[in-house]
Design an enzyme around this catalytic site. Structure first.
Site, PDB file in Angstrom:
ATOM      1  N   HIS A  90       0.808  -1.279  -0.127  1.00  0.00           N
ATOM      2  CA  HIS A  90       0.317  -0.063  -0.063  1.00  0.00           C
ATOM      3  C   HIS A  90       0.761   1.137   0.117  1.00  0.00           C
ATOM      4  O   HIS A  90       1.966   1.304   0.599  1.00  0.00           O
ATOM      5  CB  HIS A  90      -1.006  -0.006   1.139  1.00  0.00           C
ATOM      6  CG  HIS A  90      -0.464   0.219   2.331  1.00  0.00           C
ATOM      7  ND1 HIS A  90       0.087   1.370   2.978  1.00  0.00           N
ATOM      8  CD2 HIS A  90      -0.272  -0.876   3.388  1.00  0.00           C
ATOM      9  CE1 HIS A  90       0.259   0.930   4.410  1.00  0.00           C
ATOM     10  NE2 HIS A  90       0.616  -0.261   4.657  1.00  0.00           N
ATOM     11  N   ASP A  92      -0.391   4.348   0.758  1.00  0.00           N
ATOM     12  CA  ASP A  92      -0.833   5.463   1.725  1.00  0.00           C
ATOM     13  C   ASP A  92      -0.107   5.211   3.155  1.00  0.00           C
ATOM     14  O   ASP A  92       0.224   4.306   3.260  1.00  0.00           O
ATOM     15  CB  ASP A  92      -2.321   5.522   2.145  1.00  0.00           C
ATOM     16  CG  ASP A  92      -2.732   3.981   2.863  1.00  0.00           C
ATOM     17  OD1 ASP A  92      -2.374   3.081   2.464  1.00  0.00           O
ATOM     18  OD2 ASP A  92      -3.402   4.144   3.877  1.00  0.00           O
ATOM     19  N   ASP A 123       6.878   1.409   5.961  1.00  0.00           N
ATOM     20  CA  ASP A 123       5.410   1.056   6.035  1.00  0.00           C
ATOM     21  C   ASP A 123       4.706   2.028   5.202  1.00  0.00           C
ATOM     22  O   ASP A 123       4.274   3.156   5.794  1.00  0.00           O
ATOM     23  CB  ASP A 123       4.969   1.154   7.236  1.00  0.00           C
ATOM     24  CG  ASP A 123       3.194   0.751   7.698  1.00  0.00           C
ATOM     25  OD1 ASP A 123       2.789   0.065   6.594  1.00  0.00           O
ATOM     26  OD2 ASP A 123       2.982   1.005   8.747  1.00  0.00           O
ATOM     27  N   GLU A 157      -5.181   1.633   3.183  1.00  0.00           N
ATOM     28  CA  GLU A 157      -4.883   0.588   4.059  1.00  0.00           C
ATOM     29  C   GLU A 157      -4.802   1.157   5.809  1.00  0.00           C
ATOM     30  O   GLU A 157      -5.238   0.529   6.820  1.00  0.00           O
ATOM     31  CB  GLU A 157      -3.673  -0.377   4.110  1.00  0.00           C
ATOM     32  CG  GLU A 157      -3.566  -1.689   4.791  1.00  0.00           C
ATOM     33  CD  GLU A 157      -2.900  -1.580   6.015  1.00  0.00           C
ATOM     34  OE1 GLU A 157      -2.975  -2.289   6.964  1.00  0.00           O
ATOM     35  OE2 GLU A 157      -2.250  -0.302   6.352  1.00  0.00           O
ATOM     36  N   GLU A 158      -4.115   2.113   5.838  1.00  0.00           N
ATOM     37  CA  GLU A 158      -3.897   2.630   7.186  1.00  0.00           C
ATOM     38  C   GLU A 158      -5.191   3.225   7.675  1.00  0.00           C
ATOM     39  O   GLU A 158      -5.298   3.463   9.056  1.00  0.00           O
ATOM     40  CB  GLU A 158      -2.744   3.722   7.124  1.00  0.00           C
ATOM     41  CG  GLU A 158      -1.613   3.362   6.746  1.00  0.00           C
ATOM     42  CD  GLU A 158      -0.741   2.446   7.641  1.00  0.00           C
ATOM     43  OE1 GLU A 158      -1.349   2.201   8.725  1.00  0.00           O
ATOM     44  OE2 GLU A 158       0.236   2.190   7.523  1.00  0.00           O
ATOM     45  N   HIS A 423       4.408   4.079  12.358  1.00  0.00           N
ATOM     46  CA  HIS A 423       3.560   4.420  12.947  1.00  0.00           C
ATOM     47  C   HIS A 423       4.050   5.792  14.009  1.00  0.00           C
ATOM     48  O   HIS A 423       3.250   6.168  14.747  1.00  0.00           O
ATOM     49  CB  HIS A 423       2.398   3.706  13.578  1.00  0.00           C
ATOM     50  CG  HIS A 423       1.522   2.829  12.557  1.00  0.00           C
ATOM     51  ND1 HIS A 423       0.299   2.783  12.893  1.00  0.00           N
ATOM     52  CD2 HIS A 423       1.742   2.418  11.502  1.00  0.00           C
ATOM     53  CE1 HIS A 423      -0.252   1.803  11.695  1.00  0.00           C
ATOM     54  NE2 HIS A 423       0.761   1.778  10.965  1.00  0.00           N
TER      55      HIS A 423
END
Length: 454
Positions: A90, A92, A123, A157-158, A423
């Site tokens: 992904h 995003d 990520d 996705e996030e 994150h």
């Protein structure tokens, strides 16, 4: 073709991977509609589409999904007798959080102490480059890919809004494959190749507390006027026991993990726990991360300390995330948490609890030709055996893919080892880990194709 040639090809491609990762990281592609970054997300999607076209994929297009975001799809089919492999990632990313807390600009890939820093560097844009570089290395050393290929790169996705899951259910042939590679996890430790066999599901819950028509002077009314913020604090505190472990009425929180162990010492180092601060909860670390539910307070609407007025708060709200292990229904768990929050509200405060996005937990099979090929490939790439672990995070698409394609093997691996700080501020990727994982993926595609049908 020898493996040394493939390894050399991957190594030679790493400077290009760094340049392209820098281009991709430069897009602040946060898919939260409230942030108004739709153009940046679209630009990131177009970048991915251009990269797939440059690698010769056909039918490359942006797929507009029901949640208002775009995923990128491409394919390269036509290899007779070869299996079809779907590669997932992904584009995003999470918000940068406190930009001032970063040691370098969050959306500018910066090399420091041998690592590449930037939001999405691991990520999940680092995993996009893992896929691209593995494909390039294979084609440079063999002239063609050994498999039929599909690629899907998600755009939300996030956010957990489920756009791609909904699209896939409505178009079930799009992502059909013999094996699906989920490039959105990482190794248990740097240098230890790992496949993830267990993912917790996740659901969000919003709780709002109201007590007064408006804020009041804390001297004139404080002590008798019900404070909404203080009430919310009491509600949130009810979710944890004296050791900090999650306790939700009606939700089992004592499950155990059987498999790879995670020592307290390694976890403290990976999580950068401050000296003297204890880990929360009971049982083994692996129990708490991979086998049990956990509640995290993601945010609270409160006045900042700077400029705070002397007043009793009339209203406030919080956003919670509940992670649930495989075997637990995420929607039932979400309802249980909501009931708990309503039941513990103190002194008659007005409480409104609403559900947010959710995604189901997932368990992967650890047998079959894809798993066997992955084990041998990673052993060659790293020089050590493949480990199998759980992951406390969530990838909602996995459960949808399992339902759509029950006979398809799904394997999960990627570049997000614990020190990448996904994150969080100062997210980074280890370029050596990216190189080794890229080689491992290239070897996996080669070996899986070679063993197909035998």
């Amino acid at each position: 073709m020898t493996e040394s040639a493939l390894a050399a090809a991957v190594r030679a491609l790493m400077p290009r991977a760094r340049r392209e990762l820098a281009e991709l990281v430069a897009f602040p592609s946060v898919a939260d509609a409230d942030l108004g970054l739709e153009r940046e997300c679209r630009a990131a999607a177009e970048w991915v589409a251009g990269a797939l076209r440059a690698e010769g994929l056909t039918g490359v297009r942006l797929v507009d999904t029901p949640d208002g975001t775009a995923s990128v799809y491409g394919e390269l089919l036509g290899v007779p007798g070869a299996p079809t492999v779907l590669l997932y990632s992904h584009y995003d990313v999470q918000p940068e959080l406190d930009a001032a807390a970063w040691d370098s600009p969050p959306f500018e890939l910066t090399e420091r102490d041998g690592r590449w820093y930037g939001r999405g560097a691991a990520d999940c844009k680092g995993n996009i480059l893992m896929h691209l570089t593995a494909l390039r290395a294979l084609r440079e050393t063999t002239g063609a890919l050994p498999v039929n290929l599909k690629v899907i790169v998600e755009g939300s996705e996030e956010q957990g809004t489920g756009g791609l899951e909904q699209y896939a259910r409505a178009n079930p042939d799009l992502l059909r494959a013999d094996v699906i590679v989920i490039g959105d996890v990482g190794n248990f430790a740097a240098g230890q190749p790992t496949t993830t066999a267990s993912l917790r599901g996740a659901c969000d819950v919003f709780v709002e507390v109201r007590t007064l028509a408006g804020n009041l002077h804390s001297g004139q009314f404080g002590g008798a006027a019900p404070d909404a913020l203080a009430a919310l604090i009491r509600i949130l505190d009810s979710l944890y026991d004296e050791r900090g472990g999650t306790v939700v009425k009606g939700l089992p929180c004592d499950q155990t993990w059987t498999g790879l162990e995670y020592s307290d010492e390694q976890f403290r180092a990976d999580a950068k726990v401050l000296d003297g601060v204890q880990l929360i909860g009971g049982g083994k670390v692996a129990d708490r991360l991979w086998a049990r539910p956990s509640v995290t307070v993601l945010g609270i609407d409160v006045p900042p300390v700077l400029g705070a007025a002397g007043s009793v708060q009339a209203a406030t709200r919080a956003k919670l995330c509940l992670r649930v292990p495989p075997g637990m229904d995420v929607h039932a768990a979400q309802r249980t948490l909501m009931t708990h929050l309503e039941s513990v509200a103190p002194y008659g405060v007005q409480v409104t609890v609403t559900p947010g996005a959710s995604g189901s937990p997932f368990s992967a099979e650890t047998s079959g030709p894809a798993f066997e090929a992955l084990g041998s490939a990673m052993r060659e790439a790293f020089g050590v055996d493949l480990a199998v672990s759980g992951m406390g995070g969530s990838i909602p698409l996995c459960s949808a893919l399992r339902e759509l394609y029950p006979d398809t093997e799904i394997v999960l691996f990627g570049v997000e080892e614990p020190t990448t700080q996904i994150h969080a501020v100062n997210e980074s990727v280890d370029p050596l880990e990216l190189e080794r994982m890229t080689l491992g993926e290239a070897l996996f595609l080669r070996d899986y194709a070679a063993g197909w049908g035998k």
